[in-house]
Design a protein around this motif. Structure first.
Motif, short mmCIF file in Angstrom:
data_model
loop_
_atom_site.label_atom_id
_atom_site.label_comp_id
_atom_site.label_asym_id
_atom_site.label_seq_id
_atom_site.Cartn_x
_atom_site.Cartn_y
_atom_site.Cartn_z
N THR A 85 -10.88 -8.36 14.06
CA THR A 85 -12.10 -9.15 13.92
C THR A 85 -13.33 -8.30 14.16
N CYS A 86 -13.27 -7.04 13.72
CA CYS A 86 -14.42 -6.16 13.90
C CYS A 86 -15.61 -6.66 13.10
N GLU A 87 -16.80 -6.22 13.45
CA GLU A 87 -18.01 -6.75 12.83
C GLU A 87 -18.38 -6.03 11.54
N GLY A 88 -17.78 -4.90 11.29
CA GLY A 88 -18.03 -4.18 10.04
C GLY A 88 -16.69 -3.80 9.44
N HIS A 89 -16.65 -2.76 8.63
CA HIS A 89 -15.36 -2.36 8.07
C HIS A 89 -14.48 -1.81 9.19
N CYS A 90 -13.19 -1.92 9.01
CA CYS A 90 -12.28 -1.55 10.10
C CYS A 90 -11.33 -0.46 9.65
N GLU A 91 -11.88 0.55 9.01
CA GLU A 91 -11.07 1.65 8.48
C GLU A 91 -10.27 2.34 9.57
N ARG A 92 -10.78 2.35 10.77
CA ARG A 92 -10.10 3.07 11.84
C ARG A 92 -9.14 2.18 12.63
N GLN A 93 -9.09 0.90 12.28
CA GLN A 93 -8.19 -0.01 12.99
C GLN A 93 -6.76 0.15 12.47
N SER A 94 -5.80 0.12 13.36
CA SER A 94 -4.41 0.33 12.96
C SER A 94 -3.89 -0.78 12.07
N THR A 95 -4.48 -1.98 12.14
CA THR A 95 -3.99 -3.09 11.33
C THR A 95 -4.60 -3.12 9.94
N TYR A 96 -5.59 -2.27 9.68
CA TYR A 96 -6.28 -2.31 8.40
C TYR A 96 -5.50 -1.58 7.33
N ILE A 97 -5.26 -2.26 6.21
CA ILE A 97 -4.63 -1.64 5.05
C ILE A 97 -5.71 -1.49 4.00
N LYS A 98 -6.17 -0.29 3.78
CA LYS A 98 -7.27 -0.09 2.85
C LYS A 98 -6.77 -0.07 1.41
N PRO A 99 -7.23 -1.00 0.60
CA PRO A 99 -6.85 -0.96 -0.82
C PRO A 99 -7.59 0.17 -1.52
N ALA A 117 0.83 -1.20 0.00
CA ALA A 117 0.00 0.00 0.00
C ALA A 117 0.87 1.26 0.00
N GLU A 118 1.93 1.25 0.79
CA GLU A 118 2.81 2.42 0.86
C GLU A 118 3.53 2.66 -0.47
N ALA A 119 4.02 1.57 -1.08
CA ALA A 119 4.74 1.69 -2.35
C ALA A 119 3.82 2.21 -3.45
N CYS A 120 2.61 1.69 -3.50
CA CYS A 120 1.65 2.14 -4.52
C CYS A 120 1.29 3.60 -4.33
N LYS A 121 1.05 3.99 -3.09
CA LYS A 121 0.68 5.37 -2.81
C LYS A 121 1.80 6.33 -3.20
N SER A 122 3.03 5.94 -2.96
CA SER A 122 4.16 6.82 -3.25
C SER A 122 4.33 7.08 -4.75
N LYS A 123 3.81 6.16 -5.57
CA LYS A 123 3.94 6.29 -7.02
C LYS A 123 2.61 6.60 -7.71
N ASN A 124 1.59 6.95 -6.92
CA ASN A 124 0.26 7.24 -7.47
C ASN A 124 -0.25 6.07 -8.33
N VAL A 125 -0.13 4.88 -7.77
CA VAL A 125 -0.58 3.64 -8.41
C VAL A 125 -1.66 3.01 -7.54
N LEU A 126 -2.70 2.47 -8.15
CA LEU A 126 -3.81 1.88 -7.40
C LEU A 126 -3.45 0.49 -6.88
N PHE A 127 -3.73 0.27 -5.61
CA PHE A 127 -3.57 -1.04 -4.99
C PHE A 127 -4.92 -1.74 -5.07
N ILE A 128 -4.99 -2.82 -5.86
CA ILE A 128 -6.23 -3.58 -6.05
C ILE A 128 -6.12 -4.90 -5.30
N ALA A 129 -6.98 -5.12 -4.32
CA ALA A 129 -6.99 -6.36 -3.55
C ALA A 129 -8.10 -7.27 -4.05
#
Length: 425
Positions: free
Chosen positions: A251-265, A218-230
């Motif tokens: 193991t949240c019950e919905g999306h975990c955008e605010r969780q530190s372990t979540y890597i949002k594609p 995710a970090e590498a893609c963001k640095s080059k303005n490239v989309l990370f597709i999961a």
């Protein structure tokens, strides 16, 4: 008149005579399913350890999903997208909130989801990144499995999927999986618009990457303005012990955008268990700056976003949340790998076990060209457990996520019984 099946032999002969030979199934003819179990034509019961390639995470014929199907099937099934319907909007709101994205484009099959993501990424590259039309490249991983359409096999490294189906579509670059340096090197090309990857390579043999791989992707893609597709068609919907494999250990019950372990594609592809095995539904989710490149006429499907599929998918996702299937997959997955590791340490016929949640594989200590893994799966079936080899000497084990601890231990006992027989040969 439709023929009535009275025996497994009859069903197999009919398929062999009238169907294309594009699969090599185990010689088991299934006629009924419930929860973690399947029954064949003769009435023998099996544990399902494949889950229709993770399409039935919620178990076979889950009553809540079945009732939703019946109710909607008696009301309205299909309008096409020429008109609005009263289920699609609620589904779109539900699933975007569930996974934490602005927009969704619903389709039917997993391969359609991948094709959709490819089209979105390319159009975004031309219209937003400024790449010259016709020059966009998408980076993919070696040994990937994203489907078998003409576009997708163009970047497959599977000889069976590719041979004699060319010419192939250009615009794809393959790099080693789980190799962040190879990705960074590929991203130096300014015409790259996206990196498409499975968080865990299921079909390749349940290869799990380094713990920090997806974060670095995710970090590498963001640095080059490239989309990370999961591509989470197989790993998503609680299979790996979290809602998505990119959720890390959450193991949240919905999306975990605010969780530190979540890597949002940037783009998320879902399918299979999103409808609990009742109906083909896939979905591509992304945010407004990316999805806004899609305009009327640029992409679609007669069945995509139909009210029947939309209602089923909402209910299937509710079941995942309400029955805490991610939590169950995580707990039972550890138990399974612990049991299998005991077998690996004890029997020389097994080489290793790997996986995450209830997506696991055992590697047989024999050549990929041998029939050992296949023969073991035949013997497992004789003992009431259905699993399937992949890549010759790897057996994938992926039961429905509604399995209980008692059932899991029963299944591990069956596996040990068979392993012991082969180890003594």
């Amino acid at each position: 008149m439709m023929e009535t099946i009275n025996s497994s032999k009859q069903a197999i002969e009919l398929e062999d005579k009238y169907g294309a030979h594009n699969y090599h199934p185990l010689p088991v003819v299934l006629s009924r399913g419930e929860g973690v179990h399947l029954w064949d034509v003769e009435g023998k019961r099996y544990y399902d350890f494949l889950s229709a390639y993770s399409a039935v995470n919620q178990g076979h014929c889950h009553p809540r999903i079945k009732n939703a199907l019946i109710e909607q099937a008696g009301t309205l099934t299909l309008t096409s997208r020429a008109f609005y319907n009263d289920v699609l909007g609620p589904f779109e709101k539900y699933i975007t909130a569930y996974f934490g994205f602005d927009k969704v484009l619903p389709m039917n099959t997993g391969a359609e989801g991948v094709e959709t993501a490819i089209k979105i990424a390319r159009k975004w590259g031309y219209e937003k990144k400024g790449i010259v039309e016709g020059q966009a490249k998408i980076v993919v991983a070696e040994n990937n499995f994203h489907g078998r359409t003409s576009t997708i096999i163009s970047f497959s490294s599977d000889a069976n999927a590719r041979k004699n189906f060319g010419p192939y579509m250009p615009g794809f670059v393959r790099i080693p999986y789980n190799d962040i340096d190879a990705l960074k090197s590929a991203l130096e090309d300014d015409t790259v618009v996206a990196f498409l990857v499975e968080p865990i390579q299921g079909e390749a043999g349940v290869y799990t990457p380094a713990e920090d791989y997806l974060k670095k992707v995710a970090e590498a893609c963001k640095s080059k303005n490239v989309l990370f597709i999961a591509d989470e068609i197989q790993t998503g919907i609680a299979r790996t012990g979290s809602l998505l494999a990119v959720c890390g250990n959450c193991t949240c019950e919905g999306h975990c955008e605010r969780q530190s372990t979540y890597i949002k594609p940037d783009i998320l592809i879902l399918g299979k268990a999103i409808s609990g095995g009742f109906y083909p539904v896939s979905a591509v989710l992304t945010d407004n700056p990316i999805m806004d490149v899609i305009k009327p006429g640029t992409h679609g499907s007669t069945f995509g976003g139909n009210p029947l599929g939309a209602k089923i998918a909402m209910t299937a996702l509710e079941v995942v949340r309400d029955e805490k299937l991610a939590q169950n997959a995580r707990r039972l997955g550890k138990l399974f790998r612990d049991r299998m590791q005991i077998l690996v340490d004890k029997y020389r016929i097994l080489k290793l076990v790997r996986g995450k949640g209830l997506l696991n594989a055992v590697v047989v200590n024999d050549s990929p060209d041998s029939s050992t893994a296949w023969d073991m799966c035949l013997k497992l079936a004789e003992n009431g457990l259905l699993a399937k080899p992949t890549h010759g000497n790897i057996i994938r084990f992926a039961p429905p996520l509604v399995m209980t601890e008692e059932q899991l231990h029963d299944c591990c006992d069956i596996i040990e019984k068979v392993v012991k027989q082969f180890d003594n040969r």
